[in-house]
Motif scaffolding. Structure first.
Motif, short mmCIF file in Angstrom:
data_model
loop_
_atom_site.label_atom_id
_atom_site.label_comp_id
_atom_site.label_asym_id
_atom_site.label_seq_id
_atom_site.Cartn_x
_atom_site.Cartn_y
_atom_site.Cartn_z
N CYS A 39 16.18 15.93 -16.16
CA CYS A 39 15.00 16.37 -16.90
C CYS A 39 14.20 17.29 -16.01
CB CYS A 39 14.15 15.19 -17.34
SG CYS A 39 12.66 15.76 -18.21
N GLU A 41 11.37 18.69 -16.78
CA GLU A 41 9.95 18.39 -16.93
C GLU A 41 9.52 17.34 -15.91
OE1 GLU A 41 6.97 20.05 -19.01
OE2 GLU A 41 9.12 20.41 -19.28
N CYS A 42 10.33 16.30 -15.77
CA CYS A 42 10.01 15.20 -14.85
C CYS A 42 10.62 15.44 -13.48
CB CYS A 42 10.54 13.89 -15.39
SG CYS A 42 10.00 13.51 -17.05
N ARG A 46 18.44 11.42 -15.03
CA ARG A 46 18.45 10.42 -16.12
C ARG A 46 19.88 10.02 -16.39
NH1 ARG A 46 13.51 9.28 -15.33
NH2 ARG A 46 11.95 10.79 -16.00
N CYS A 302 14.77 12.58 -22.76
CA CYS A 302 14.23 11.96 -21.56
C CYS A 302 13.34 10.80 -21.99
CB CYS A 302 13.42 12.98 -20.77
SG CYS A 302 12.52 12.25 -19.40
N SER A 304 10.88 9.43 -20.51
CA SER A 304 9.47 9.45 -20.14
C SER A 304 8.73 10.63 -20.77
CB SER A 304 9.31 9.38 -18.63
OG SER A 304 9.14 10.64 -18.08
N CYS A 305 9.32 11.82 -20.83
CA CYS A 305 8.58 12.95 -21.41
C CYS A 305 9.12 13.34 -22.79
CB CYS A 305 8.62 14.15 -20.48
SG CYS A 305 10.24 14.91 -20.39
ZN LIG Z 1 11.34 14.01 -18.66
#
Ligand SMILES: [Zn+2]
Ligand SMILES: [Zn+2]
Ligand SMILES: [Zn+2]
Ligand SMILES: [Zn+2]
Lengths: 557, 190
Positions: A39, A41-42, A46, A302, A304-305
Motif C-alpha cells: 500500500c 498510501e500507508c 499487506r 488495504c 487501514s486506508c
Molecule cells: Zn493503506
C-alpha cells in the motif's frame, strides 16, 4: 529442502518485530514475496490475511459463464447451466444419451455431444463411472438440466426451512439496511440486528448454543440491543430432531443398514455428505449430482486506508488487472543459496552424467549442513525499482517476548551464530532493457566465469578465509555472502530473522499515474531526488542440520 | 540465482529459433508440429504429430508456443473422439511459457499461456486449461475438464485447490525464461 526467504507482514501483531522464527506459529506471519501487496498510501506491506476482499464478479469454473450478481442469489451460488459435479468423486459430469454405445469404449470417450442421442438422458462421471440413473435421475431432454435439478433442491425440507427463515428476517434486513447507511465493508461488522436475531433464535432451538453476545466482541453493539426486541419468535417448519428421521434414516434405520453392510463403499464418506446443509443419508446410493458452485474474482483493499491494491479486469478468464500493487514491485526480491550445496550438486550431476532436465530436488550428502561446522551462504538481491538502492542488513535479535515466556524461549534459541555484512551495499536500478535483451546477456555470465567463481569459493572454504560482504554485482542484482557458525549441539533448522533496510529515491506519486500504471514508484521522474528509507523483516531458512549418524550413513551409500 | 542445467551438446538439436530438441525424443509427424521458439523437448518425450485429422491437405496437429518445456518421458497426444459415427483426432494447442513436468501424459485440447503442469500428471482428452493455471504433481485430470485461469488443481480426479497469486504470470514467465537460459550445453564438451 532448498534454502528460502520469506517476508514478514506485521498485520497480526501488536509489535513491529516479527516472532522468533523457531516458533511454529511464526510461519503464519511470513509469506513468499509474490503473495504480498504494497500500500503506497500507508507505505506498508499487506498480505492475504489482512487485506479486505470484495467480490468483483462471479463465474462458473466449468462453463466459464460470467453470472450477473443479480441472478447469483436466485440460483443459490451455483451454475444454472449444464454443469454438475459427481457426488462420488467431484469430477465434472457429462450428459449422455441412453442409446446403445457403438463400442464398449464410447462412454469413456467424450462422444457426449452426439446428435443422435436418445432419451432418457442421464449424467455420467467419466472418472469413477457413477451415473445419475443409479439414483433415478434421468432427463427427457439434454438441456435445462440445472433448472430441473434446482426444482428438487428447492423442495428439499432444508431449502424450505431456509426460505422461511429468510422470509422471517426479511423485514429486519430491509429496516437495518435503510436505517444505517451500510457500506459494503460493514459485512465485517460482527454485530447487527440480523445476527443478533438469528443468534437468539438459534440459542432457543438448539441446545448447547449460547446466545451470541455482540458486546463481548464489539463496542458498537450496545445501541443495537433496542432493535432485538422487535423481532418475533421464529416458528420452525419442523421441530428440531424430527429432521433426523426424515428419509435420512438415523437411529434404528442406520443401525440396520450398518449391520447389513457388505462393502465400505455403501456408506457415503463424510466428504461426500459434507456439502449438504442438513442431515443426509448415509447411503452412497442416495447421493445426488451437485450443481457446480460458482467462483469469484476478487478485489483487495488495504485494511487501514481502504485503497484498492488489487482490481481484476472484468472478464472472468482474463489474467490482467486494472490495479495491481504487489510487493514485488517495491521490495527487492531476495533469494538465498548455499554455495557448498550447489557445488556438491554440480559434482553429483556431472559424475552421474545426469541428463539435463533431471530433477534438481535430490540433494547429495555433501550438500548437508553439519553441526559444528561453519558455512558460507549467498543472499542475492534483485532491485525492482528504476532507481538504484542502498541496502543494509541486520540479523534481528531474538526478541524476548513481553511476559513470562521470554526467558524460556531465549533458552531454546537455536545454537548458531550468523554473520551478515554490516556495511550498506548498492543495487543498481532495474532497467527495462534487461528484460528485452537476449536472455544470455541478461545473465551476463559465461559458463567459464561461473566455474571460476565456484572454484574461488571452494578455495576460500578450504583456506578458512571466509568472506562476508559483496560477492557479485551484475545488472540489478547484488549478491552478498554471510556465514553461519553451527555449534556442535546444533539441531533443527537454521532459521533466523533478518531486517532489511533500504534507501531509495522517492518521487511523490502522481495520482493520475497511479491509476494508469499501478506501479508509480517505478517511474523515473525529473523532480529533485528525495531519499527515503524502508525496512522490512524476513525469515531466512538455510535448511535442516543433518544429524551426525545419518550423514555417515548417507555417505556410505 | 539457480544453477545451470547442463545437457549434452551431442544430444540436442538446436533450431534457428532456439528450440532445443533431444535426439532421444520421439517426434512423430514433425511436419504437423509447430514449436514457437526457445522451447525445449527433453529426452524420452513423445510428440504425436502423426495423429492427424483424416482428410487431404496439411494440418497442424500440435502447436507449442515460446519458452515451453516438454519434460523427460512426456507423451503429447492429440485428443480424439467419434462424432456422428466418424472417428477423428483434434488438434492440440499450447500457449507460451508452458512447462510440462517429466512423465506426464497430455491429451488436452487447449492449454493457455503461463501454465505449469507437474510431474507424472495425466491430462485427459479435450481438457481446457486456461492462462496461469497450475496442475500439481501426480494429478489426474479426467477428460473434458475445464481448469479456470489462476487456479491450482490437484488430486485424482484433479480438483480446484486454491487461487494462485496475482503475480503468477510474472513468476511463471521469469521461471520459464530463466530455465531456458540455464539450460546450457555441458562445458566439458566445448
Ligand atoms: Zn493503506
Ligand atoms: Zn498482513
Ligand atoms: Zn457452468
Ligand atoms: Zn465420479
Amino acid at each position: 529442502m532448498a534454502p528460502s526467504v520469506d517476508y514478514y507482514c506485521p498485520c497480526l501483531a501488536a509489535s513491529p518485530h516479527p516472532p522468533p522464527p523457531h516458533l511454529p506459529s511464526s510461519s503464519d506471519s511470513f509469506h513468499p514475496l509474490h503473495n504480498l501487496f504494497f500500500c503506497e498510501e500507508c507505505d506498508a506491506v499487506r498480505c492475504n490475511r489482512c487485506v479486505m476482499v470484495e467480490v468483483s464478479g462471479y463465474y462458473c469454473p466449468n462453463c466459464l459463464f460470467e453470472v450477473p450478481s443479480a441472478s447469483v442469489r436466485a440460483e443459490k451460488n451455483r451454475c444454472a447451466r449444464n454443469c454438475f459435479l459427481c457426488p462420488n468423486c467431484r469430477n465434472t459430469l457429462s450428459v449422455v444419451p441412453s442409446d446403445p454405445p457403438n463400442d464398449g469404449y464410447d462412454r469413456m470417450s467424450p462422444i457426449v455431444s452426439t446428435s443422435l442421442g436418445e432419451p432418457p438422458f442421464f449424467l455420467y462421471c467419466n472418472h469413477c463411472r457413477w451415473d445419475s440413473a443409479q439414483v433415478d435421475i434421468t432427463f427427457e431432454k439434454p438441456t435445462g438440466l440445472a433448472a430441473q435439478l434446482q426444482k428438487f433442491e428447492d423442495s428439499a425440507p432444508e431449502a424450505l426451512e431456509f426460505d422461511r427463515l429468510k422470509e422471517h428476517f426479511e423485514p429486519f434486513l430491509r429496516a437495518s439496511s435503510s436505517s444505517s447507511a451500510v457500506t459494503p465493508s460493514s459485512s465485517h461488522h460482527h454485530s447487527n440486528p440480523i445476527t443478533a436475531a438469528a443468534s437468539s433464535a438459534l440459542a432457543r432451538d438448539i441446545p448447547g448454543v449460547s446466545k451470541y453476545n455482540p458486546l463481548s466482541r464489539s463496542r458498537s453493539g450496545r445501541d443495537k440491543s433496542s432493535h432485538k426486541a422487535d423481532i418475533p419468535d421464529y416458528k420452525a417448519r419442523m421441530e428440531v430432531g424430527a429432521a433426523a428421521g426424515m428419509g435420512a434414516g438415523g437411529g434404528e434405520a442406520d443401525l440396520e443398514f450398518m449391520r447389513h453392510l457388505e462393502t465400505v463403499a455403501e456408506v457415503a464418506t463424510v466428504e461426500q455428505r459434507w456439502v449438504n446443509s442438513w442431515v443426509s443419508s448415509l447411503h452412497t446410493d442416495d447421493l445426488k449430482p451437485l450443481r457446480i458452485p460458482l467462483q469469484s474474482k476478487k478485489s483487495k483493499r488495504c485494511p487501514s486506508c481502504r485503497h484498492i491494491l488489487i482490481k481484476p479486469e472484468q472478464k472472468a478468464q482474463s489474467v490482467r488487472y486494472k490495479i495491481k500493487l504487489v510487493a514485488a514491485n517495491y521490495l527487492p526480491a531476495i533469494s538465498v543459496s548455499l554455495p557448498h550445496a550447489r557445488a556438491a550438486l554440480e559434482t553429483m550431476k556431472r559424475s552421474l552424467n545426469r541428463s539435463a532436465a533431471q530433477s534438481e530436488d535430490q540433494s547429495p550428502a555433501a550438500a548437508a549442513l553439519l553441526a559444528g561446522k561453519t558455512y558460507s551462504f549467498h543472499i542475492s538481491f534483485t532491485n525492482p525499482l528504476y532507481d538504484p538502492i542502498q541496502v543494509r542488513l541486520k540479523k534481528a535479535q531474538a526478541m524476548p517476548a513481553p511476559g513470562t515466556e521470554g526467558a524460556g524461549e531465549k533458552a531454546k534459541r537455536p545454537p548458531f551464530q550468523v554473520n551478515l555484512p554490516s556495511a550498506a551495499f548498492p543495487i543498481a536500478a532495474f532497467a527495462e532493457a534487461w528484460e528485452y535483451e537476449d536472455d544470455e546477456d541478461m545473465f551476463g555470465l559465461d559458463d567459464d566465469d561461473d566455474l571460476d567463481g565456484l572454484g574461488r569459493l571452494q578455495k576460500d572454504q578450504r583456506s578458512k578465509t571466509r568472506t562476508v560482504g559483496v560477492v557479485e554485482k551484475r545488472a540489478n542484482v547484488t549478491v552478498v555472502a554471510g556465514e553461519v557458525i553451527l555449534t556442535k549441539e546444533s539441531r533443527g533448522n537454521v532459521k533466523f530473522n533478518m531486517l532489511v533496510s533500504y534507501t531509495y529515491r522517492s518521487d511523490d506519486p502522481d495520482p493520475a499515474e497511479e491509476n494508469a500504471m499501478g506501479t508509480p514508484s517505478r517511474h523515473a521522474s525529473s523532480k529533485p531526488p528525495e531519499m527515503k528509507n524502508f525496512s522490512f523483516y524476513t525469515v531466512v531458512d538455510l535448511g535442516t542440520i543433518a544429524p551426525r549418524e545419518e550423514t555417515i550413513h548417507d555417505t556410505d551409500m | 540465482m539457480d544453477a545451470p542445467v547442463y545437457y549434452s551438446r551431442a544430444e540436442y538439436i538446436e533450431t534457428d529459433t532456439g528450440n532445443k530438441v533431444s535426439r532421444r525424443a520421439t517426434i512423430a509427424g514433425p511436419q504437423n508440429i509447430i514449436l514457437g521458439g526457445k522451447t525445449v523437448i527433453a529426452s524420452g518425450a513423445i510428440i504425436r504429430g502423426d495423429l492427424r485429422r483424416t482428410g487431404p491437405g496439411h494440418a497442424v496437429v500440435i502447436s507449442l508456443g515460446r519458452y515451453c518445456l516438454i519434460g523427460e518421458g512426456c507423451v503429447m497426444r492429440p485428443p480424439y473422439k467419434t462424432y456422428r459415427g466418424n472417428f477423428n483426432y483434434y488438434p492440440m494447442k499450447i500457449g507460451d511459457h508452458v512447462h510440462v513436468g517429466s512423465g506426464s501424459i497430455v491429451e488436452a485440447a487447449t492449454i493457455g499461456n503461463h501454465v505449469e503442469i507437474g510431474k507424472n500428471c495425466i491430462i485427459g482428452k479435450f481438457t481446457i486449461i486456461k492462462d496461469c493455471a497450475k496442475i500439481a504433481d501426480n494429478t489426474v485430470i479426467p477428460p473434458n475438464t475445464v481448469v479456470p485461469a489462476l487456479a491450482l488443481f490437484a488430486g485424482s480426479p484433479g480438483r480446484f485447490v486454491e487461487d494462485l497469486p496475482e503475480s503468477t504470470q510474472e513468476m511463471v514467465e521469469a521461471h520459464t525464461k530463466g530455465f531456458y537460459t540455464r539450460f546450457q550445453p555441458a562445458t566439458t564438451e566445448r
